[in-house]
Design a protein around this motif. Sequence first.
Motif, PDB file in Angstrom:
ATOM      1  N   LYS A  69       0.835  -1.205   0.000  1.00  0.00           N
ATOM      2  CA  LYS A  69       0.000   0.000   0.000  1.00  0.00           C
ATOM      3  C   LYS A  69       0.867   1.251   0.000  1.00  0.00           C
ATOM      4  N   ASP A  70       1.946   1.251   0.802  1.00  0.00           N
ATOM      5  CA  ASP A  70       2.875   2.383   0.802  1.00  0.00           C
ATOM      6  C   ASP A  70       3.446   2.607  -0.595  1.00  0.00           C
ATOM      7  N   LEU A  71       3.824   1.514  -1.248  1.00  0.00           N
ATOM      8  CA  LEU A  71       4.390   1.616  -2.589  1.00  0.00           C
ATOM      9  C   LEU A  71       3.361   2.188  -3.557  1.00  0.00           C
ATOM     10  N   ALA A  72       2.121   1.708  -3.466  1.00  0.00           N
ATOM     11  CA  ALA A  72       1.065   2.212  -4.347  1.00  0.00           C
ATOM     12  C   ALA A  72       0.838   3.705  -4.121  1.00  0.00           C
ATOM     13  N   GLN A  73       0.880   4.137  -2.859  1.00  0.00           N
ATOM     14  CA  GLN A  73       0.693   5.557  -2.563  1.00  0.00           C
ATOM     15  C   GLN A  73       1.848   6.394  -3.109  1.00  0.00           C
ATOM     16  N   CYS A  74       3.044   5.849  -3.077  1.00  0.00           N
ATOM     17  CA  CYS A  74       4.203   6.594  -3.567  1.00  0.00           C
ATOM     18  C   CYS A  74       4.189   6.750  -5.083  1.00  0.00           C
ATOM     19  N   VAL A  75       3.730   5.732  -5.790  1.00  0.00           N
ATOM     20  CA  VAL A  75       3.773   5.794  -7.255  1.00  0.00           C
ATOM     21  C   VAL A  75       2.453   6.265  -7.846  1.00  0.00           C
ATOM     22  N   GLY A  76       1.458   6.540  -6.992  1.00  0.00           N
ATOM     23  CA  GLY A  76       0.196   7.073  -7.478  1.00  0.00           C
ATOM     24  C   GLY A  76      -0.584   6.103  -8.331  1.00  0.00           C
ATOM     25  N   ALA A  77      -0.679   4.852  -7.879  1.00  0.00           N
ATOM     26  CA  ALA A  77      -1.382   3.823  -8.652  1.00  0.00           C
ATOM     27  C   ALA A  77      -2.196   2.947  -7.716  1.00  0.00           C
ATOM     28  N   GLY A  78      -3.110   2.179  -8.285  1.00  0.00           N
ATOM     29  CA  GLY A  78      -3.898   1.251  -7.501  1.00  0.00           C
ATOM     30  C   GLY A  78      -3.075   0.060  -7.051  1.00  0.00           C
ATOM     31  N   GLU A  79      -3.482  -0.540  -5.933  1.00  0.00           N
ATOM     32  CA  GLU A  79      -2.713  -1.657  -5.384  1.00  0.00           C
ATOM     33  C   GLU A  79      -2.694  -2.855  -6.326  1.00  0.00           C
ATOM     34  N   ALA A  80      -3.793  -3.110  -7.035  1.00  0.00           N
ATOM     35  CA  ALA A  80      -3.828  -4.249  -7.953  1.00  0.00           C
ATOM     36  C   ALA A  80      -2.822  -4.068  -9.088  1.00  0.00           C
ATOM     37  N   THR A  81      -2.716  -2.849  -9.600  1.00  0.00           N
ATOM     38  CA  THR A  81      -1.760  -2.569 -10.678  1.00  0.00           C
ATOM     39  C   THR A  81      -0.330  -2.715 -10.175  1.00  0.00           C
ATOM     40  N   VAL A  82      -0.081  -2.242  -8.959  1.00  0.00           N
ATOM     41  CA  VAL A  82       1.250  -2.374  -8.369  1.00  0.00           C
ATOM     42  C   VAL A  82       1.575  -3.845  -8.112  1.00  0.00           C
ATOM     43  N   ASP A  83       0.600  -4.614  -7.635  1.00  0.00           N
ATOM     44  CA  ASP A  83       0.823  -6.045  -7.409  1.00  0.00           C
ATOM     45  C   ASP A  83       1.235  -6.747  -8.699  1.00  0.00           C
ATOM     46  N   ALA A  84       0.605  -6.374  -9.814  1.00  0.00           N
ATOM     47  CA  ALA A  84       0.952  -6.987 -11.095  1.00  0.00           C
ATOM     48  C   ALA A  84       2.393  -6.660 -11.482  1.00  0.00           C
ATOM     49  N   ALA A  85       2.811  -5.418 -11.239  1.00  0.00           N
ATOM     50  CA  ALA A  85       4.189  -5.029 -11.545  1.00  0.00           C
ATOM     51  C   ALA A  85       5.176  -5.773 -10.651  1.00  0.00           C
ATOM     52  N   LEU A  86       4.838  -5.939  -9.380  1.00  0.00           N
ATOM     53  CA  LEU A  86       5.714  -6.666  -8.459  1.00  0.00           C
ATOM     54  C   LEU A  86       5.832  -8.135  -8.855  1.00  0.00           C
TER      55      LEU A  86
END
Length: 224
Positions: free
Chosen positions: A173-190
């Motif tokens: 969630k911290d990462l998503a807040q830093c990059v300005g994206a939804g958590e699902a999109t960030v999870d896919a990138a991770l």
Amino acid sequence: MPAQDSFVTHAGADLCAELRGQGTRAGFDRNELLLLVDRPSDHVLLIERGFVKVQLAGNGRDLIAGLYGKGELIGEQGVMESKPRSATVVAHTACEATRIHHRDFKEFLRRHPELPLILGRIAYERLHRADQRQINLASQDVPTRVCRQLLAWGQALGERTRDGVAISGLSRKDLAQCVGAGEATVDAALKQLGDQGLLRTRRLTFVLPDPHLLRGYLRARPIT
């Protein structure tokens, strides 16, 4: 160790020791509120241990404007300009800070006329980073922003371990807040980074097995 562009680094140990003498030391638990947006700016905080995060509200979700650690001065602009707080600051980890009342801080500035110039330089550097972040948000896709943020965290907060550079205490969630994206999109990138062996994750920890490989992966990504 304070960051290279922190207040302590710019001002020097002697001035900071004198400033500490004007305040009182306080401890904060993880996620405890330090400063609240729109409230009166009645003190500044010199971070002594741990990390705090600066949060801004935007587009229905909180954004992390920055993480600050030992040696950083927080809340000084509102005090100097006699304006309300412009952001909320929360303890990202358990931390300690020296709290200096606004009248004592202004008197300290009066005795040391070189300090406003130092604080102006720090404010410019923070603004430059914020501007660069906005450019990145507008011009880069989410996987690119995730890579850049992980590398930045690794450099600023990472600890070298036998498994690689470990970044502890930060959530997805911290990462998503830093990059300005939804958590699902960030999870896919991770997941994509994990599948390529460039990242390992566990609870509140990101591990970069080899940051140089991640930088190479980032350079090879198409410009978006």
